[in-house]
Design a protein around this motif. Sequence first.
Motif, PDB file in Angstrom:
ATOM      1  N   LEU B 113       0.824  -1.213   0.000  1.00  0.00           N
ATOM      2  CA  LEU B 113       0.000   0.000   0.000  1.00  0.00           C
ATOM      3  C   LEU B 113       0.857   1.262   0.000  1.00  0.00           C
ATOM      4  O   LEU B 113       0.577   2.224   0.722  1.00  0.00           O
ATOM      5  CB  LEU B 113      -0.955   0.017   1.212  1.00  0.00           C
ATOM      6  CG  LEU B 113      -2.137  -0.966   1.112  1.00  0.00           C
ATOM      7  CD1 LEU B 113      -3.025  -0.857   2.340  1.00  0.00           C
ATOM      8  CD2 LEU B 113      -2.951  -0.717  -0.137  1.00  0.00           C
ATOM      9  N   SER B 116       0.360   2.862  -6.510  1.00  0.00           N
ATOM     10  CA  SER B 116      -0.945   2.578  -7.118  1.00  0.00           C
ATOM     11  C   SER B 116      -0.764   1.845  -8.439  1.00  0.00           C
ATOM     12  O   SER B 116      -1.633   1.876  -9.300  1.00  0.00           O
ATOM     13  CB  SER B 116      -1.698   3.892  -7.351  1.00  0.00           C
ATOM     14  OG  SER B 116      -0.911   4.749  -8.167  1.00  0.00           O
ATOM     15  N   HIS B 119      -3.370  -0.914  -9.865  1.00  0.00           N
ATOM     16  CA  HIS B 119      -4.746  -0.425  -9.997  1.00  0.00           C
ATOM     17  C   HIS B 119      -5.519  -1.191 -11.072  1.00  0.00           C
ATOM     18  O   HIS B 119      -5.029  -1.376 -12.190  1.00  0.00           O
ATOM     19  CB  HIS B 119      -4.668   1.069 -10.355  1.00  0.00           C
ATOM     20  CG  HIS B 119      -5.947   1.713 -10.731  1.00  0.00           C
ATOM     21  ND1 HIS B 119      -6.003   2.747 -11.652  1.00  0.00           N
ATOM     22  CD2 HIS B 119      -7.221   1.517 -10.321  1.00  0.00           C
ATOM     23  CE1 HIS B 119      -7.258   3.156 -11.785  1.00  0.00           C
ATOM     24  NE2 HIS B 119      -8.010   2.432 -10.993  1.00  0.00           N
ATOM     25  N   TYR B 127     -17.633  -5.868  -7.482  1.00  0.00           N
ATOM     26  CA  TYR B 127     -17.098  -4.765  -6.685  1.00  0.00           C
ATOM     27  C   TYR B 127     -17.848  -4.663  -5.356  1.00  0.00           C
ATOM     28  O   TYR B 127     -17.253  -4.475  -4.299  1.00  0.00           O
ATOM     29  CB  TYR B 127     -17.210  -3.458  -7.477  1.00  0.00           C
ATOM     30  CG  TYR B 127     -16.683  -2.253  -6.737  1.00  0.00           C
ATOM     31  CD1 TYR B 127     -17.546  -1.377  -6.076  1.00  0.00           C
ATOM     32  CD2 TYR B 127     -15.316  -1.991  -6.688  1.00  0.00           C
ATOM     33  CE1 TYR B 127     -17.064  -0.280  -5.387  1.00  0.00           C
ATOM     34  CE2 TYR B 127     -14.823  -0.894  -5.999  1.00  0.00           C
ATOM     35  CZ  TYR B 127     -15.707  -0.042  -5.351  1.00  0.00           C
ATOM     36  OH  TYR B 127     -15.226   1.042  -4.659  1.00  0.00           O
ATOM     37  N   GLU B 132     -14.861  -3.414   2.156  1.00  0.00           N
ATOM     38  CA  GLU B 132     -14.514  -1.990   2.007  1.00  0.00           C
ATOM     39  C   GLU B 132     -12.994  -1.809   2.035  1.00  0.00           C
ATOM     40  O   GLU B 132     -12.328  -2.437   2.849  1.00  0.00           O
ATOM     41  CB  GLU B 132     -15.071  -1.198   3.198  1.00  0.00           C
ATOM     42  CG  GLU B 132     -16.557  -0.951   3.155  1.00  0.00           C
ATOM     43  CD  GLU B 132     -16.874   0.161   2.171  1.00  0.00           C
ATOM     44  OE1 GLU B 132     -17.696  -0.085   1.270  1.00  0.00           O
ATOM     45  OE2 GLU B 132     -16.291   1.250   2.295  1.00  0.00           O
ATOM     46  N   PRO B 133     -12.469  -0.919   1.188  1.00  0.00           N
ATOM     47  CA  PRO B 133     -11.026  -0.678   1.266  1.00  0.00           C
ATOM     48  C   PRO B 133     -10.672   0.003   2.584  1.00  0.00           C
ATOM     49  O   PRO B 133     -11.447   0.803   3.097  1.00  0.00           O
ATOM     50  CB  PRO B 133     -10.751   0.280   0.108  1.00  0.00           C
ATOM     51  CG  PRO B 133     -12.064   0.756  -0.379  1.00  0.00           C
ATOM     52  CD  PRO B 133     -13.130  -0.121   0.142  1.00  0.00           C
ATOM     53  N   GLU B 134      -9.498  -0.331   3.127  1.00  0.00           N
ATOM     54  CA  GLU B 134      -9.067   0.407   4.305  1.00  0.00           C
ATOM     55  C   GLU B 134      -8.587   1.790   3.855  1.00  0.00           C
ATOM     56  O   GLU B 134      -8.300   2.004   2.667  1.00  0.00           O
ATOM     57  CB  GLU B 134      -7.989  -0.340   5.096  1.00  0.00           C
ATOM     58  CG  GLU B 134      -6.740  -0.658   4.315  1.00  0.00           C
ATOM     59  CD  GLU B 134      -5.673  -1.319   5.189  1.00  0.00           C
ATOM     60  OE1 GLU B 134      -5.495  -2.541   5.060  1.00  0.00           O
ATOM     61  OE2 GLU B 134      -5.031  -0.596   5.977  1.00  0.00           O
ATOM     62  N   GLU B 137      -5.636   2.140   1.569  1.00  0.00           N
ATOM     63  CA  GLU B 137      -5.836   1.785   0.167  1.00  0.00           C
ATOM     64  C   GLU B 137      -6.511   2.954  -0.558  1.00  0.00           C
ATOM     65  O   GLU B 137      -6.105   3.317  -1.668  1.00  0.00           O
ATOM     66  CB  GLU B 137      -6.682   0.508  -0.003  1.00  0.00           C
ATOM     67  CG  GLU B 137      -6.857   0.145  -1.483  1.00  0.00           C
ATOM     68  CD  GLU B 137      -7.753  -1.051  -1.750  1.00  0.00           C
ATOM     69  OE1 GLU B 137      -8.053  -1.808  -0.801  1.00  0.00           O
ATOM     70  OE2 GLU B 137      -8.144  -1.228  -2.916  1.00  0.00           O
ATOM     71  N   ASP B 138      -7.514   3.548   0.077  1.00  0.00           N
ATOM     72  CA  ASP B 138      -8.191   4.694  -0.528  1.00  0.00           C
ATOM     73  C   ASP B 138      -7.215   5.831  -0.803  1.00  0.00           C
ATOM     74  O   ASP B 138      -7.282   6.502  -1.824  1.00  0.00           O
ATOM     75  CB  ASP B 138      -9.320   5.198   0.386  1.00  0.00           C
ATOM     76  CG  ASP B 138     -10.635   4.463   0.131  1.00  0.00           C
ATOM     77  OD1 ASP B 138     -11.466   4.393   1.058  1.00  0.00           O
ATOM     78  OD2 ASP B 138     -10.824   3.976  -1.008  1.00  0.00           O
ATOM     79  N   ARG B 152      -9.989  -0.537  -7.673  1.00  0.00           N
ATOM     80  CA  ARG B 152      -9.379  -1.116  -6.463  1.00  0.00           C
ATOM     81  C   ARG B 152      -7.924  -1.398  -6.777  1.00  0.00           C
ATOM     82  O   ARG B 152      -7.518  -1.475  -7.931  1.00  0.00           O
ATOM     83  CB  ARG B 152     -10.070  -2.438  -6.052  1.00  0.00           C
ATOM     84  CG  ARG B 152     -11.467  -2.321  -5.517  1.00  0.00           C
ATOM     85  CD  ARG B 152     -11.568  -1.546  -4.199  1.00  0.00           C
ATOM     86  NE  ARG B 152     -10.795  -2.090  -3.114  1.00  0.00           N
ATOM     87  CZ  ARG B 152     -11.293  -2.837  -2.128  1.00  0.00           C
ATOM     88  NH1 ARG B 152     -12.587  -3.118  -2.098  1.00  0.00           N
ATOM     89  NH2 ARG B 152     -10.513  -3.276  -1.171  1.00  0.00           N
ATOM     90  N   GLN B 156      -4.853  -5.942  -2.950  1.00  0.00           N
ATOM     91  CA  GLN B 156      -5.711  -6.043  -1.764  1.00  0.00           C
ATOM     92  C   GLN B 156      -6.917  -6.938  -2.005  1.00  0.00           C
ATOM     93  O   GLN B 156      -7.767  -7.081  -1.131  1.00  0.00           O
ATOM     94  CB  GLN B 156      -6.200  -4.637  -1.358  1.00  0.00           C
ATOM     95  CG  GLN B 156      -5.078  -3.670  -1.063  1.00  0.00           C
ATOM     96  CD  GLN B 156      -4.187  -4.157   0.055  1.00  0.00           C
ATOM     97  OE1 GLN B 156      -4.631  -4.394   1.172  1.00  0.00           O
ATOM     98  NE2 GLN B 156      -2.901  -4.350  -0.248  1.00  0.00           N
TER      99      GLN B 156
END
Lengths: 487, 187
Positions: B113, B116, B119, B127, B132-134, B137-138, B152, B156
């Motif tokens: 992490l 990117s 991606h 999806y 949910e992304p942590e 990750e966002d 995403r 992950q």
Amino acid sequence: MMTMITLMRGSVMKIHGLSSASRCLAAEGGVRGLSSSSGPRVCIVGGGPAGFYTAQQLLKARQDAAVDIYERLPVPFGLVRFGVAPDHPEVKNVINTFTQTAQHERCSFHGNVNVGKDVTIDELRQAYHAVVLSYGAEGNRSMGIPGEDLPGVFSAKDFVGWYNGLPSNKELHPDLSFETAVILGQGNVALDVARILLAPVEMLKETDITQNALEALAGSKVRRVLIVGRRGPLQIACTIKELREMVNLPNTRADMLPADFEGIAEALKDLPRPRKRLTELMMKAVKEGGDDKAEKCWGLRFFRSPVEVLAGADEKRAAGIRLALNKLEGSGESVRAEVTGQLEDVDCGLIISSIGYKSIPIDPAVPFDPRRAIVPNEMGRVQDTAGLYCSGWVKRGPTGVIATTMNDSFDTARVLIQDMEAGKLDLSVNKPGAQAITALLQTRGVRMVLFSQWEKINAEEEKRGKSLGKAREKLLDVDEMLKIAWS
Amino acid sequence: MAAFTAVRAAVSFTQRFVRVSRDCSVCPLYRLNVCTGAAVDGFSAPNRRLRTSIGVCQSADSSSPEEDQRVVNVVFIDRSGQRIPVKARVGDNALHLAHKHGIELEGACEASLACSTCHVYVSSEHYEKLPEPEEREDDMLDMAPMLQENSRLSCQIILTPELDGMELTLPKVTRNFYVDGHVPKPH
């Protein structure tokens, strides 16, 4: 059968490597000496991320291509080694990919070669079918204000180079005995500098930060860092990861000016996701501030441009900075700062200018755009110069993270391959490549550092680091590096 | 070249073997006395500080034998639009899966992490099924060019049975650098 097993053994070890590209490269390179001597030969100037990613793509796309990377320092990896902050070791994992590339059958790393001085671009173009300039941006933009040369003022490039062990910055000796430091610029480099200045020493002492920087920071009296930008919160150039690290920094609190954030909350809903999340985080820092008992503080200051570095009473060093207050004109991406005439003085003993790195011309034979400080090019093809290409910061300007440079380097490589396939590069001519350049350098008394010799330097740095409880202790002296490389 | 093809086949064979049986005595490389033990290490590697996010390295080891057998079909769509269907297993990591099948997906920071480059766009119905992304990750996704609602980081994504049929599309990042004159955002 036994040969096949030996081959398999060797290849299995190579294949259990790392990234996809490197895996594909290693698999087909299992037997020494298979590479054709009549395939295209490409020379890459600069051993940083751009150089390595360009090489990686070229080697993958053409099974007959040989790629040589020339680097001025004895050590490879450029800003991954000298720019990425010591407390961001995961970002440096990419070194493993680059190592695989350098160890590839058809790739050779040549360190300790100063292109432009030891060998000219024209000489390289004669020896290779194509030359790719990936030498990055070793200069920095200056603020252009009076007092900029006073002791106590540093470029972020030099300050980062100091804590990251760049040989030319080892004598920097920044004086950290002042309470307030002001950083001009609000990009990721500025935030890295702020974080390194305020981070608890415990966070740094096991990293690859240089020992002298670690000791200087352990004795630092800096308690307050202001990060100043000429435009507003919606134009801030840093990314959310770095801002979040500041917000979460132990024993520090955020000291922002609510006035700088007027009208921002209303603008949030129309922002694209990355800008929105970043702005929300800033607003949160404004509102919550952080632990009042915290000994250290950091703050963003907007709408301010430096106009003069103020000397102390003795006139001998910087003691403050004069800032002009701006207002914003225009909208969207083209918002600009305009002066209002108002001024503000800030007392500080450490001033770090983080307003951008800058490329410099490498050789008179290469076109250079002094206004944009890049090599003029069309999709990576250097203007009016067949067989010459560029990738990375020297092509696009000094912005972007490693991923940006990766995509850009892949683009240049693709364009180069296209030109080979379209016949724009005459591959029917045999080019001598490294053989000729090595011979030439020898006559000039220049000795190269091979990748296996860098690995000796690497081993020594890891060994020294181990005894200090750190990831590595970087060698700071080029002569010492060479001595170990050639031992 | 035949040797290399044989080696590649042997390696992926070994990797599958290890995941299923962990019984070295039946593995051909072991019996030929050329096992280096490297296959068993899976995603780790010596002499590297590999800081990965939670779950990535565990995925190869923690799946139970029953789950291991369950196939998850995934389709990668590469940058030229070519569809590459692959058969994977519950617990597999999507980035490593891509690498195993020679799909051009970089993983510069090696699943920690900090970049990117891995991606991907996830097919919309799948999806929804991903956790949910942590926040980290966002934060990294925010830096990916051409971010979409269904973006995403593939490092992950750990495969579960309900992700069967998932399509992962690689963004056509590079074309758009020049076609629309887009200037990359600072940093």
